[in-house]
Write an enzyme that holds these catalytic residues in place. Structure first.
Site, short mmCIF file in Angstrom:
data_model
loop_
_atom_site.label_atom_id
_atom_site.label_comp_id
_atom_site.label_asym_id
_atom_site.label_seq_id
_atom_site.Cartn_x
_atom_site.Cartn_y
_atom_site.Cartn_z
N HIS A 123 0.85 -1.19 0.00
CA HIS A 123 0.00 0.00 0.00
C HIS A 123 0.89 1.24 0.00
O HIS A 123 1.84 1.33 0.78
CB HIS A 123 -0.92 0.00 1.22
CG HIS A 123 -1.92 -1.12 1.18
ND1 HIS A 123 -2.13 -1.96 2.25
CD2 HIS A 123 -2.74 -1.54 0.20
CE1 HIS A 123 -3.06 -2.85 1.93
NE2 HIS A 123 -3.44 -2.62 0.69
N GLY A 124 0.57 2.17 -0.87
CA GLY A 124 1.42 3.35 -1.03
C GLY A 124 1.58 4.18 0.22
O GLY A 124 2.60 4.84 0.41
N ASP A 125 0.57 4.14 1.10
CA ASP A 125 0.63 4.96 2.31
C ASP A 125 1.17 4.18 3.51
O ASP A 125 0.97 4.58 4.65
CB ASP A 125 -0.77 5.51 2.64
CG ASP A 125 -1.79 4.40 2.87
OD1 ASP A 125 -1.51 3.24 2.51
OD2 ASP A 125 -2.88 4.69 3.40
N GLU A 126 1.88 3.09 3.25
CA GLU A 126 2.51 2.30 4.32
C GLU A 126 3.97 2.08 3.95
O GLU A 126 4.37 1.00 3.49
CB GLU A 126 1.76 0.98 4.51
CG GLU A 126 0.31 1.18 4.94
CD GLU A 126 -0.53 -0.09 4.89
OE1 GLU A 126 0.06 -1.18 4.76
OE2 GLU A 126 -1.77 0.01 4.97
N ASN A 184 -3.73 -5.19 -2.73
CA ASN A 184 -4.02 -6.33 -1.87
C ASN A 184 -5.47 -6.78 -1.97
O ASN A 184 -6.00 -7.45 -1.08
CB ASN A 184 -3.69 -6.00 -0.41
CG ASN A 184 -3.44 -7.26 0.41
OD1 ASN A 184 -2.90 -8.25 -0.09
ND2 ASN A 184 -3.82 -7.23 1.68
N ARG A 185 -6.14 -6.37 -3.05
CA ARG A 185 -7.47 -6.88 -3.39
C ARG A 185 -7.50 -7.28 -4.87
O ARG A 185 -8.56 -7.52 -5.41
CB ARG A 185 -8.54 -5.78 -3.18
CG ARG A 185 -8.60 -5.18 -1.80
CD ARG A 185 -9.07 -6.19 -0.75
NE ARG A 185 -9.28 -5.52 0.52
CZ ARG A 185 -8.31 -5.23 1.38
NH1 ARG A 185 -7.06 -5.53 1.07
NH2 ARG A 185 -8.57 -4.63 2.53
N HIS A 224 3.26 -4.29 6.23
CA HIS A 224 2.20 -3.29 6.19
C HIS A 224 2.30 -2.38 7.42
O HIS A 224 3.18 -2.55 8.26
CB HIS A 224 0.83 -3.97 6.15
CG HIS A 224 0.57 -4.75 4.90
ND1 HIS A 224 -0.30 -4.35 3.93
CD2 HIS A 224 1.09 -5.93 4.48
CE1 HIS A 224 -0.31 -5.23 2.95
NE2 HIS A 224 0.52 -6.21 3.26
N TYR A 284 -10.76 -9.24 10.23
CA TYR A 284 -11.83 -8.80 9.34
C TYR A 284 -11.55 -9.39 7.97
O TYR A 284 -10.41 -9.40 7.51
CB TYR A 284 -11.97 -7.27 9.29
CG TYR A 284 -10.78 -6.52 8.74
CD1 TYR A 284 -10.68 -6.24 7.37
CD2 TYR A 284 -9.78 -6.07 9.59
CE1 TYR A 284 -9.60 -5.54 6.88
CE2 TYR A 284 -8.70 -5.35 9.09
CZ TYR A 284 -8.61 -5.10 7.73
OH TYR A 284 -7.53 -4.41 7.24
N GLU A 306 1.88 -6.58 10.12
CA GLU A 306 1.60 -5.19 10.46
C GLU A 306 2.67 -4.76 11.46
O GLU A 306 2.67 -5.19 12.61
CB GLU A 306 0.21 -5.06 11.06
CG GLU A 306 -0.92 -5.60 10.20
CD GLU A 306 -1.28 -4.66 9.05
OE1 GLU A 306 -0.75 -3.53 9.04
OE2 GLU A 306 -2.07 -5.06 8.19
#
Length: 491
Positions: A123-126, A184-185, A224, A284, A306
């Site tokens: 993810h670009g924001d991680e 990631n989807r 992540h 989730y 994470e």
């Protein structure tokens, strides 16, 4: 009264700028235009409390740009050329190369060793992962032949590091890639017909899928941010409900996740996630995730890690995050050779390696041996008894029971070919084909007596050849190099 009204207004305004962080790929709740103002959460834990109230306009300050990252990767390759290889698995939407650092004592060569991959910045924001993976690579280079753990990894594992899977998202300061797709989807899903159209998948996704066809990875981890937990399959459920949904290797994945969590400075102390680990679907459910796809289609045991409560912490926190996660990353890679069952599979009639399958009774999942060396690496949770079976069409299956302790175990298999029908002795010995006419002429030439003598001689020669190759095989097994205090066996 005026002061009270002003205080209430300011409180409501600032509270509207804060939103809870959703990790592992939760939906982006803010538009790209106001993303920078909302990237930090008011509810997550921080490493440095004094920075929580600071207004951060340039969240990427102190982080490597994509250009910096490329220079750092190539500089590492030049400095550590004796133990590394730099290559690209493809390009992003905007044409940024997806650079990989392979670290091994024999980089680029195929060996009978397990392969592990780290992927950062899905993810670009991680972006924490991309920074830590560069630090990991350089630490291994600096400590090779100095630190036992670094030496163990470099000499017994092929480690592949992709610091950034989503360089476009990083430069845009958003979760998705340049097409605003959550990578990631974007993988094929086992429960629902998502992403089945190959042409619709993102170039970054296709690059990962090609990568797994080229290299037989034993295990993997993606880094992540937004929480502090080691996540393992399955990530989704058939009915889309939030519930614990175990994959066939649930015990093994729990063990792997615990290796990371227990080695971390404080992950295992989590009050939200017992032991610092979680089943993805129980946390989730998500669909189209990379983790489940790796396990199903790539034969690769992948974790989603994470590693930072904050998705985009201040750059001055990176040294602390590195110290918190260093041993976790090292121990996870080292677990590939420190635990589990490893070995090779041979044919008893000629000693050649066989690309057979390894199955464990009670676990609906098989591991394929490599085609070049017939080596297999079966990750299993220690402290249990297992029934291990090697199978290959055309050969008799073999099964043995083992008690796997804390150390790795070497278990080689020698498979016998299935017995061919009677009356086909000559063909099975010399592997030639003769039609009816040539057989008749052979009998006419030698006569019945000479033919019998000829057959006996062929059988004797074949038997002597079998004994010779058997001896060579067992001499090879006797002198195999072992890693650490392993137990060994031949079935």
């Amino acid at each position: 009264m005026d002061h009270a009204f002003s205080f209430l207004f300011l409180s409501l305004y600032f509270s509207s700028l804060l939103h809870p962080t959703v990790a592992r790929g939760g939906e982006q709740r803010s538009k790209p235009s106001d993303y920078i103002d909302k990237v930090y959460s008011g509810s997550v834990r921080q490493l440095f409390e004094e920075n929580q109230s600071e207004t951060r306009l340039d969240i990427a300050r102190g982080y490597m740009t994509n250009s910096d990252l490329e220079k750092a990767v190539k500089a590492f390759g030049r400095r550590c050329s004796n133990i590394s290889r730099i290559y690209s698995i493809g390009k992003s939407v905007k044409g940024v190369p997806l650079w990989v650092m392979e670290i091994s004592d024999r980089p680029g060569e195929e060996e009978a060793e397990p392969a592990f991959k780290f992927i950062g910045n899905v993810h670009g924001d991680e972006p924490v992962g991309r920074e830590l993976l560069l630090l990991l690579a350089n630490w291994l280079c600096d400590n090779y032949m100095r630190d036992p753990l670094a030496t163990l990894i470099i000499e017994n594992v092929h480690l592949h590091i992709l610091p950034s899977m989503n360089p476009d998202g990083f430069s845009l300061r958003r979760r998705g890639n340049a097409n605003n797709i959550d990578l990631n989807r974007d993988f094929p899903d086992q429960f629902f017909p998502l992403n089945d159209d190959v042409g619709m998948r993102q170039p970054e996704t296709r690059a990962i899928m090609r990568w797994l066809k080229e290299i037989r990875f034993t295990a993997s981890a993606s880094l992540h941010g937004g929480a502090l937990v080691a996540n393992y399959p399955w990530d989704g459920t058939l009915d889309k409900r939030k519930d614990y949904y175990a994959c066939p290797d649930d015990e093994t994945f729990r063990f792997m996740a615990s290796v990371y969590s227990r080695s971390h400075n404080n992950m295992s102390l989590s009050k939200e996630f017992p032991g610092g680990i979680t089943n993805g679907a129980f946390w989730y459910p998500i669909y189209g995730g990379m983790q489940d796809w790796n396990y199903i289609h790539g034969g690769c045991f992948e974790l989603t890690l994470e590693i930072s409560d904050n998705k985009w912490p201040n750059a001055n926190e990176l040294p602390t995050l590195w110290e918190f996660n260093k041993m976790s990353m090292l121990n996870l890679v080292a677990s590939l050779v420190k635990t589990g069952v490893h070995g090779k599979i041979f044919s008893s009639d000629c000693g050649r390696p066989l690309p057979a399958s390894i199955a464990i009774k009670g676990i609906n999942y098989t591991v394929e041996a490599g085609s070049a060396f017939a080596d297999y690496h079966r990750l299993l949770a220690p402290g249990e008894k297992y029934e291990v079976m090697a199978t290959l069409p055309g050969y008799k299956s073999k099964t043995t029971c083992i008690s796997l302790e804390e150390k790795a175990m070497t278990l080689d298999f020698v498979l016998d070919p299935e017995v061919r029908p009677k009356g086909n002795l000559l063909q099975s010995v010399c592997d030639c084909s003769c039609d009816g006419k040539s057989k008749h002429e052979l009998v006419e030439f030698f006569g019945r007596t000479y033919l019998e003598i000829f057959l006996v001689l062929i059988v004797i020669l074949a038997f002597l050849c079998f004994l010779l190759k058997r001896r060579v095989l067992f001499n090879h097994l006797k002198h195999r190099q072992s890693v650490g205090p392993k137990r060994s066996g031949v079935v």
